[in-house]
Design an enzyme around this catalytic site. Structure first.
Site, mmCIF file in Angstrom:
data_model
loop_
_atom_site.group_PDB
_atom_site.id
_atom_site.type_symbol
_atom_site.label_atom_id
_atom_site.label_comp_id
_atom_site.label_asym_id
_atom_site.label_seq_id
_atom_site.Cartn_x
_atom_site.Cartn_y
_atom_site.Cartn_z
ATOM 1 N N LYS A 1 8.308 -16.105 -6.775
ATOM 2 C CA LYS A 1 7.753 -15.064 -7.642
ATOM 3 C C LYS A 1 7.357 -13.848 -6.811
ATOM 4 O O LYS A 1 7.350 -13.900 -5.579
ATOM 5 C CB LYS A 1 6.542 -15.613 -8.399
ATOM 6 C CG LYS A 1 5.401 -16.070 -7.500
ATOM 7 C CD LYS A 1 4.266 -16.682 -8.282
ATOM 8 C CE LYS A 1 3.149 -17.118 -7.332
ATOM 9 N NZ LYS A 1 1.986 -17.651 -8.057
ATOM 10 N N ARG B 1 -8.023 -22.145 -15.398
ATOM 11 C CA ARG B 1 -7.322 -20.868 -15.549
ATOM 12 C C ARG B 1 -6.249 -21.005 -16.627
ATOM 13 O O ARG B 1 -6.305 -20.344 -17.649
ATOM 14 C CB ARG B 1 -6.708 -20.436 -14.202
ATOM 15 C CG ARG B 1 -6.092 -19.053 -14.220
ATOM 16 C CD ARG B 1 -5.543 -18.666 -12.853
ATOM 17 N NE ARG B 1 -4.450 -19.532 -12.410
ATOM 18 C CZ ARG B 1 -3.773 -19.360 -11.282
ATOM 19 N NH1 ARG B 1 -4.101 -18.372 -10.457
ATOM 20 N NH2 ARG B 1 -2.787 -20.178 -10.947
ATOM 21 N N TYR C 1 -8.395 11.573 9.375
ATOM 22 C CA TYR C 1 -9.218 12.040 8.262
ATOM 23 C C TYR C 1 -10.668 11.603 8.433
ATOM 24 O O TYR C 1 -10.959 10.459 8.777
ATOM 25 C CB TYR C 1 -8.693 11.492 6.940
ATOM 26 C CG TYR C 1 -7.421 12.148 6.465
ATOM 27 C CD1 TYR C 1 -7.390 13.500 6.149
ATOM 28 C CD2 TYR C 1 -6.252 11.405 6.332
ATOM 29 C CE1 TYR C 1 -6.217 14.098 5.707
ATOM 30 C CE2 TYR C 1 -5.078 11.993 5.884
ATOM 31 C CZ TYR C 1 -5.071 13.343 5.578
ATOM 32 O OH TYR C 1 -3.910 13.939 5.134
ATOM 33 N N MET D 1 -1.563 8.076 4.355
ATOM 34 C CA MET D 1 -0.503 7.669 3.429
ATOM 35 C C MET D 1 0.780 7.263 4.146
ATOM 36 O O MET D 1 1.447 6.302 3.748
ATOM 37 C CB MET D 1 -0.207 8.797 2.442
ATOM 38 C CG MET D 1 0.799 8.407 1.370
ATOM 39 S SD MET D 1 1.116 9.731 0.187
ATOM 40 C CE MET D 1 -0.460 9.829 -0.664
#
Length: 358
Positions: free
Chosen positions: A35, A130, A255, A303
């Protein structure tokens, strides 16, 4: 060479890990869990590399359909089951098994007209709370499934562990006892063990094991490493140095001027950032592997880039490889530095990262 990050996937590592898990559970079949795009390793890549697995576990119908379209003929199981009655003909048409864990799924099976029955794995809530039917609900649900012409017989049985990745936690034994007591004497396959169950709880292995993270060479247990179980990392996340800079003591970098050098040093800028899925919250000191050694991240991850302290006398140069995790730098170690789990790191890579078989 392209400087941008890529995830290199080792087919031999995947096959080694499958063999190691078979050795751990020699009496069990293997439902390889692929998955979330094969845990970030590429759904079809992984399935084709693990062609000798007995079946594949998936979270969503579209994943199963992609495998069938890609030529995978092995047993497929939807671990969360189906969600719409219109999904059922697709399960029939593509020979896909389904988990049934909720009354809404049972009702759809009872009310839909199908050309042939569906193979069902009935999920028992043995204590995770769950998904699944409680012990009090089990008998009634089982009888309804047995009476439903849309359900193939025998019905298979499964549960899922809450704490198997804590080897000293006895709750797994409680769950096993509850499941075994409830299902005693019933026909069909049984599956309990995830990766942690297969590696640490051999009494849970049953007819099928459902390894996920271990197939990719990663231990499911915090503080452990896949290599301790004969597993090999299947993913190497690599990028390059795109700048090497002399940096003076008492000067900040990045930053927010988050980090300041205590002495003169050389900094390297690596072409990877949170836009690629590398966590922005990776703290100072998180390791990156450059030219045979660990070097620490300094300043904030941005980023597209992150910065590492190469050391004052470093000879590293632009174009040198930087390994974010892999065989030399286990993803478990990186995850521990960041305060997360390896599952999250490998599955959160963005489409900017090329995934390729190495």
């Amino acid at each position: 060479m392209n400087p941008f990050p890529r995830a290199e996937i080792s087919s031999s590592a995947l096959q080694t890990n499958l063999a190691a898990l078979r050795q751990q559970a020699p009496a069990s079949r293997v439902m390889a869990v692929v998955k979330a795009n094969g845990y970030g390793h590429g759904l079809l890549n992984v399935a084709h590399c693990l062609v000798s697995a007995d079946g594949f576990g998936l979270a969503r119908l579209d994943e199963a359909l992609e495998l069938r379209a890609g030529g995978v003929t092995a047993r497929l199981l939807l671990l969360e089951g189906f969600f719409r009655a219109t999904d059922l003909p697709l399960l029939v048409g593509h020979d896909i098994d389904t988990v049934v864990h909720h009354s809404s799924q049972l009702e759809m099976l009872e009310q839909t007209v199908l050309s042939k029955p569906v193979t069902v794995w009935l999920k028992v809530d043995s204590g995770m709370h769950r998904l699944g039917f409680t012990p009090e609900q089990f008998s009634t649900v089982y009888d309804r499934l047995m009476a439903c012409p849309n359900v193939a017989k025998p019905i298979h049985l499964m549960t899922h562990f809450a704490c198997a990745d804590e080897p000293d936690n006895t709750y797994t034994s409680v769950q096993m006892a509850a499941f075994n007591s409830l299902t005693a004497g019933l026909p069909g396959f049984r599956t309990l063990a995830n990766s942690a169950g297969a590696l640490y709880w051999p009494q849970s292995q049953g007819d099928w094991i459902r390894p996920g993270i271990a197939l990719y060479g990663v231990s499911p247990v915090t503080g452990d490493c896949g290599a301790n179980h004969g597993l090999v990392p299947a993913m190497e996340l690599v990028s390059q140095l795109i700048a090497v800079r002399d940096h003076k003591a008492n000067q900040p970098v990045g930053y927010g001027c988050f980090w300041t050098a205590k002495q003169d040093t050389r900094l390297g800028v690596v072409a990877i950032g949170y836009g690629d899925g590398y966590p922005r919250n990776a703290p100072e000191g998180t390791p990156v592997w450059v030219n045979g050694r660990r070097v620490p991240i300094v300043g904030r991850v941005s980023m597209d880039m992150l910065t590492v302290d190469l050391g004052q006398d470093a000879q590293d140069k632009v174009g040198d490889s930087a390994l974010l995790w892999g065989k030399a730098l286990p993803v478990e170690e990186v995850a521990e530095h960041i305060g997360t789990i390896a599952y999250e790191l490998v599955t959160k890579l963005t489409p900017r990262v090329a995934v390729c078989l190495a």
